[in-house]
Design an enzyme around this catalytic site. Sequence first.
Site, PDB file in Angstrom:
ATOM      1  N   SER A 116      -5.195  12.278   3.498  1.00  0.00           N
ATOM      2  CA  SER A 116      -6.236  11.591   2.557  1.00  0.00           C
ATOM      3  C   SER A 116      -7.311  10.859   3.468  1.00  0.00           C
ATOM      4  O   SER A 116      -8.479  10.823   3.378  1.00  0.00           O
ATOM      5  CB  SER A 116      -5.828  10.989   1.353  1.00  0.00           C
ATOM      6  OG  SER A 116      -5.001  11.698   0.706  1.00  0.00           O
ATOM      7  N   ASP A 139       7.628   8.162   0.754  1.00  0.00           N
ATOM      8  CA  ASP A 139       8.317   8.311   1.959  1.00  0.00           C
ATOM      9  C   ASP A 139       8.214   7.184   3.171  1.00  0.00           C
ATOM     10  O   ASP A 139       9.109   7.146   4.050  1.00  0.00           O
ATOM     11  CB  ASP A 139       7.933   9.631   2.763  1.00  0.00           C
ATOM     12  CG  ASP A 139       8.179  10.812   1.854  1.00  0.00           C
ATOM     13  OD1 ASP A 139       8.944  10.570   0.827  1.00  0.00           O
ATOM     14  OD2 ASP A 139       7.741  11.949   1.848  1.00  0.00           O
ATOM     15  N   GLY A 197      25.662   1.582  -0.789  1.00  0.00           N
ATOM     16  CA  GLY A 197      27.200   1.368  -0.198  1.00  0.00           C
ATOM     17  C   GLY A 197      27.608   3.054   0.063  1.00  0.00           C
ATOM     18  O   GLY A 197      28.751   3.244  -0.331  1.00  0.00           O
ATOM     19  N   ARG A 276       9.588  10.221  -7.773  1.00  0.00           N
ATOM     20  CA  ARG A 276       8.153   9.838  -7.875  1.00  0.00           C
ATOM     21  C   ARG A 276       7.652   9.194  -8.854  1.00  0.00           C
ATOM     22  O   ARG A 276       6.632   8.504  -8.928  1.00  0.00           O
ATOM     23  CB  ARG A 276       7.137  11.167  -7.568  1.00  0.00           C
ATOM     24  CG  ARG A 276       7.250  11.718  -5.996  1.00  0.00           C
ATOM     25  CD  ARG A 276       5.945  12.621  -6.329  1.00  0.00           C
ATOM     26  NE  ARG A 276       6.027  13.508  -4.737  1.00  0.00           N
ATOM     27  CZ  ARG A 276       5.468  12.842  -3.785  1.00  0.00           C
ATOM     28  NH1 ARG A 276       4.820  11.503  -3.828  1.00  0.00           N
ATOM     29  NH2 ARG A 276       5.323  13.369  -2.740  1.00  0.00           N
TER      30      ARG A 276
END
Length: 364
Positions: A116, A139, A197, A276
Amino acid sequence: MKIGILTSGGDAPGMNTALRAATLVAAERGIEVIGFERGYEGILEGRYRALTRASAASSAGLAPIYEVDVAGALGGSILGSARSKRFYTEAGRAEAAARLRQLGVEALLVIGGNGSLTGADALAREHGIRWLGIPSSIDNDIGCTATSIGVDTALNTIVDACDRISDTARAHRRAFVVEVMGRDSGYLCMAAAVAVGADAALFREDGRSEDELVEIVTRTVERGFTDDRGKRRILVIKAEGIEVPCTRLARRVQERLDARGEELEIRATVLGHLVRGGNPSFLDRMVASRFALAAVSALADGVSGEMVAWQSPLSGGIPTGDRSVTRFPLDRVLDETRALHDGRSQLVQQRIALMHAAAGVLAL
């Protein structure tokens, strides 16, 4: 002055927060704001809406519209996002520049990822349209910034999902491989593995073959369920950047366990686009708001071709009025992004070294 705002690339929780904050800051300074729908495609199609309105109660004469004022707590993007094949062409960008001039838009605020921002840079080089970028990517694979909009919310979603999966895993003494997003960066996998964990973390940057991954997971399950360990669940986090499908990996491990006479079960879960969604966390709202303040201020001062960054691990950033926010030219951002993706970045190397150092601890 009039600016246009668009959200582009993958949606991320906090995009709407940045949109709200940018509109608030602009309105307070008397800057008119319009929002383009579906990214660059909205410019080409002339699909936009006014995000500010006249207000006698405001000293600057402008205020955000109601929809923007209440959108900050929502996930996704009220403007929408889409890829525009036409904008990839010189003719398409010329058409977009003509549309912006027709609307009286002097500068763009682009909320999105590397692609973008690169598109905005091409528009600036070819047609002189000023722009500034706000990094948005769950991400966390954008260079020069320690975090991007959406990262923290995505991690909270992953942690919550893994906690729930662990509940059922312990009830049945099972192993789970959970795949999270992260096509070009294993950051979500690494960070989530530490937070929940997990017994192992599988990420692209490690460069393991499929057979090696099968062996690692098989060994992790066998060792974890030995009688003297007392464990009732094994959890392996896998990044989508590893090309081996999650279900195939689990199936191959199950076949190996069965061949060895192990009465153990392993299941696969792909979180996918679940990661998302959701309302943005406090951190994403705070970072998005401070990004917006710095970005709109820079546009008002005539700055162009830069991206705001949060607590950058790199030196040489341009200071803003916020000590945690600096600005970097796009060329620097893209160089560092390429280094993140191909493993040359010192930051990636440090992450991998830390994960290797913690590997024994994670499997305890």
